[in-house]
Design an enzyme around this catalytic site. Structure first.
Site, PDB file in Angstrom:
ATOM      1  N   HIS A   1       0.751  -0.997   0.014  1.00 45.07           N
ATOM      2  CA  HIS A   1      -0.083  -0.066  -0.098  1.00 45.07           C
ATOM      3  C   HIS A   1       0.978   1.308  -0.160  1.00 45.07           C
ATOM      4  O   HIS A   1       0.724   1.989   0.772  1.00 45.07           O
ATOM      5  CB  HIS A   1      -0.905   0.013   1.244  1.00 45.07           C
ATOM      6  CG  HIS A   1      -2.065  -1.103   1.192  1.00 45.07           C
ATOM      7  ND1 HIS A   1      -2.364  -1.554  -0.188  1.00 45.07           N
ATOM      8  CD2 HIS A   1      -2.492  -1.593   2.151  1.00 45.07           C
ATOM      9  CE1 HIS A   1      -3.516  -2.281   0.205  1.00 45.07           C
ATOM     10  NE2 HIS A   1      -3.415  -2.573   1.367  1.00 45.07           N
TER      11      HIS A   1
ATOM     12  N   HIS B   1      -9.475   2.271   0.610  1.00 43.61           N
ATOM     13  CA  HIS B   1      -9.437   1.151   1.328  1.00 43.61           C
ATOM     14  C   HIS B   1     -10.640   0.898   2.308  1.00 43.61           C
ATOM     15  O   HIS B   1     -10.369   1.063   3.688  1.00 43.61           O
ATOM     16  CB  HIS B   1      -8.080   1.026   2.029  1.00 43.61           C
ATOM     17  CG  HIS B   1      -7.649  -0.163   2.388  1.00 43.61           C
ATOM     18  ND1 HIS B   1      -8.448  -1.172   3.176  1.00 43.61           N
ATOM     19  CD2 HIS B   1      -6.292  -0.987   2.329  1.00 43.61           C
ATOM     20  CE1 HIS B   1      -7.709  -2.264   3.366  1.00 43.61           C
ATOM     21  NE2 HIS B   1      -6.708  -2.377   2.813  1.00 43.61           N
TER      22      HIS B   1
ATOM     23  N   GLU C   1     -11.491  -3.743  -2.948  1.00 40.88           N
ATOM     24  CA  GLU C   1     -10.535  -2.719  -3.383  1.00 40.88           C
ATOM     25  C   GLU C   1     -10.589  -2.780  -4.721  1.00 40.88           C
ATOM     26  O   GLU C   1      -9.889  -3.825  -5.392  1.00 40.88           O
ATOM     27  CB  GLU C   1      -9.314  -2.521  -2.706  1.00 40.88           C
ATOM     28  CG  GLU C   1      -9.338  -2.698  -1.034  1.00 40.88           C
ATOM     29  CD  GLU C   1      -8.114  -3.078  -0.467  1.00 40.88           C
ATOM     30  OE1 GLU C   1      -7.062  -3.007  -0.791  1.00 40.88           O
ATOM     31  OE2 GLU C   1      -8.434  -4.299   0.270  1.00 40.88           O
TER      32      GLU C   1
HETATM   33  C1  BGC Z   1      -4.381  -6.465   1.752  1.00 42.88           C
HETATM   34  C2  BGC Z   1      -4.419  -7.335   3.270  1.00 42.88           C
HETATM   35  C3  BGC Z   1      -4.042  -6.403   4.527  1.00 42.88           C
HETATM   36  C4  BGC Z   1      -5.146  -5.293   4.362  1.00 42.88           C
HETATM   37  C5  BGC Z   1      -4.549  -4.194   5.386  1.00 42.88           C
HETATM   38  C6  BGC Z   1      -5.483  -5.319   2.126  1.00 42.88           C
HETATM   39  O1  BGC Z   1      -5.652  -4.528   0.945  1.00 42.88           O
HETATM   40  O2  BGC Z   1      -4.884  -7.178   0.809  1.00 42.88           O
HETATM   41  O3  BGC Z   1      -3.418  -8.353   3.006  1.00 42.88           O
HETATM   42  O4  BGC Z   1      -3.866  -6.852   5.495  1.00 42.88           O
HETATM   43  O5  BGC Z   1      -5.247  -4.456   3.063  1.00 42.88           O
HETATM   44  O6  BGC Z   1      -3.380  -3.639   5.327  1.00 42.88           O
END
Ligand code: BGC
Length: 375
Positions: free
Chosen positions: A134, A207, A338
């Site tokens: 991310h 998110h 997402e």
């Molecule tokens: C990911 C997860 C992660 C979460 C929070 C999601 O987009 O795929 O693996 O734990 O985000 O970080």
């Protein structure tokens, strides 16, 4: 546009002020209201609340472009937020797992926190084991965005951010614009635009963690999900795609017909946290996911121009954070949908490219529309 903003704000505030007690429920305050939302590293942060004519309201802070609340009516006309969020900046500074935030420069993981582009190797922050997640240690979710513009006819907020050349290891100065518009069909349209001065990977998403009951007291395991997808990208133990695109038919990943989230998750080690490959007709906005909850009677439709969607079932939620409602956000009490390009695309030559070139325009659209289930 500044003038328009003033108009919208004064209009909304004016309406609120003029109404006599008891009339408030008759006509919602449509438009945008701006309120202070504390400060981060000495810089003021604001909260913008967009309200449509149904009284549906979306609140967005300039910190991380976070959607702090998405308040809608349930089948009994009771209003609650379908996304996990907080009412103050303080909890957002305690590093929740990206609740409601804009994710960038790259949504999801890049394997070994590295990629090569035009013969050059780029090292990124390894903030998820040896991988990059991310956008790194201080991704777009932790930046203060500039509220560049607001419009009133369809309540709209435009946030801008410039990600500098070398930030978190990425090449190129990236100019990013994220536009949130709340329509009268209870549709929140998020438009992502970007340009760069050097070739760079870009994969922007939001998110939000949804629980359609409006309360994390109950899990999302009984929510029903349908995904317009006949394949997904299997992952290794670090959640990096192997590169294979595998059919979902006959597996617990098959959501081509609506199924409850919890019915087959025990067959998926760690729970759902995968990228589904959308069966697209073309490049336009298409409905890719439908989520329903019979307790609240709410339905969430996700439309996007993106080729993939990460369905994450809140497998790492552990009760450390407490929602608006005062209830802890425990395991599987919220899920994410997402919209995105596939994880680790910069290292997977067969995945659709995420490289933005100078002179090109990055432009994607995702709509979250809330409705009611048919009776
Ligand atoms: C990911 C997860 C992660 C979460 C929070 C999601 O987009 O795929 O693996 O734990 O985000 O970080």
């Amino acid at each position: 546009m500044k003038t328009l903003f003033m108009t919208a704000t004064s209009l909304a505030l004016g309406l609120a002020a003029c109404q006599s007690p008891g009339t408030e429920t008759q006509k919602p305050h449509t438009g945008i209201i701006k309120t202070p939302f504390g400060a981060v590293e000495g810089q003021p942060v604001e909260l913008y609340t967009l309200t449509n004519s149904n009284g549906t309201a979306v609140s967005i802070t300039t910190y991380g472009g976070i959607i702090t609340a998405f308040r809608t009516k349930d089948k009994n006309d009771s209003v609650s937020s379908i996304v996990v969020g907080f009412d103050t900046i303080t909890q957002y500074l305690q590093q929740p797992p990206y609740f409601g935030a804009i994710i960038g420069r790259y949504g999801n993981r890049i394997g070994n926190a590295a990629f090569s582009l035009d013969g050059k190797e780029y090292k990124l922050a390894a903030n998820n084991g040896k991988n990059h997640l991310h956008g790194g240690l201080k991704g777009f979710d932790k930046q203060i965005w500039k509220a560049a513009d607001v419009q009133d006819s369809v309540p709209t907020l435009i946030l801008e951010y410039t990600s500098k050349d070398g930030e978190e290891g990425y090449p190129g100065n990236l100019q990013v614009k994220v536009t949130y518009a709340l329509g009268d069909n209870d549709d929140l349209r998020i438009t992502y635009d970007a340009t760069t001065d050097k070739a760079t990977p870009v994969n922007l998403t939001n998110h939000s963690y949804f629980n359609l009951t409006g309360d994390t007291r109950s899990t999302i395991l009984d929510h029903r999900l349908q995904l317009k997808s006949s394949s997904y990208t299997p992952v290794d133990s670090g959640l990096i795609p192997t590169g294979e695109i595998r059919k979902v038919a006959g597996t617990p990943f098959d959501f081509s017909q609506a199924a409850t989230v919890g019915s087959r998750m025990d067959q998926v080690p760690g729970g759902y946290d995968h990228n589904w490959v959308i069966d697209r007709k073309g490049k336009n906005l298409e409905t890719v996911a439908i989520l329903t909850d019979s307790v609240s009677g709410r339905l969430l439709e996700v439309q996007t121009t993106e080729p993939g969607i990460q369905f994450y079932a809140g497998n790492f939620l552990d009760g450390k954070f407490t929602n608006h409602t005062g209830t802890p956000v425990n395991l599987h009490t919220a899920l994410c949908l997402e919209t995105q390009h596939f994880p680790d695309s910069p290292n997977k030559k067969d995945f659709p490219t995420t490289i933005l070139q100078p002179g090109e325009k990055y432009h994607t659209v995702t709509v979250y529309r809330v409705g009611r289930m048919a009776k």
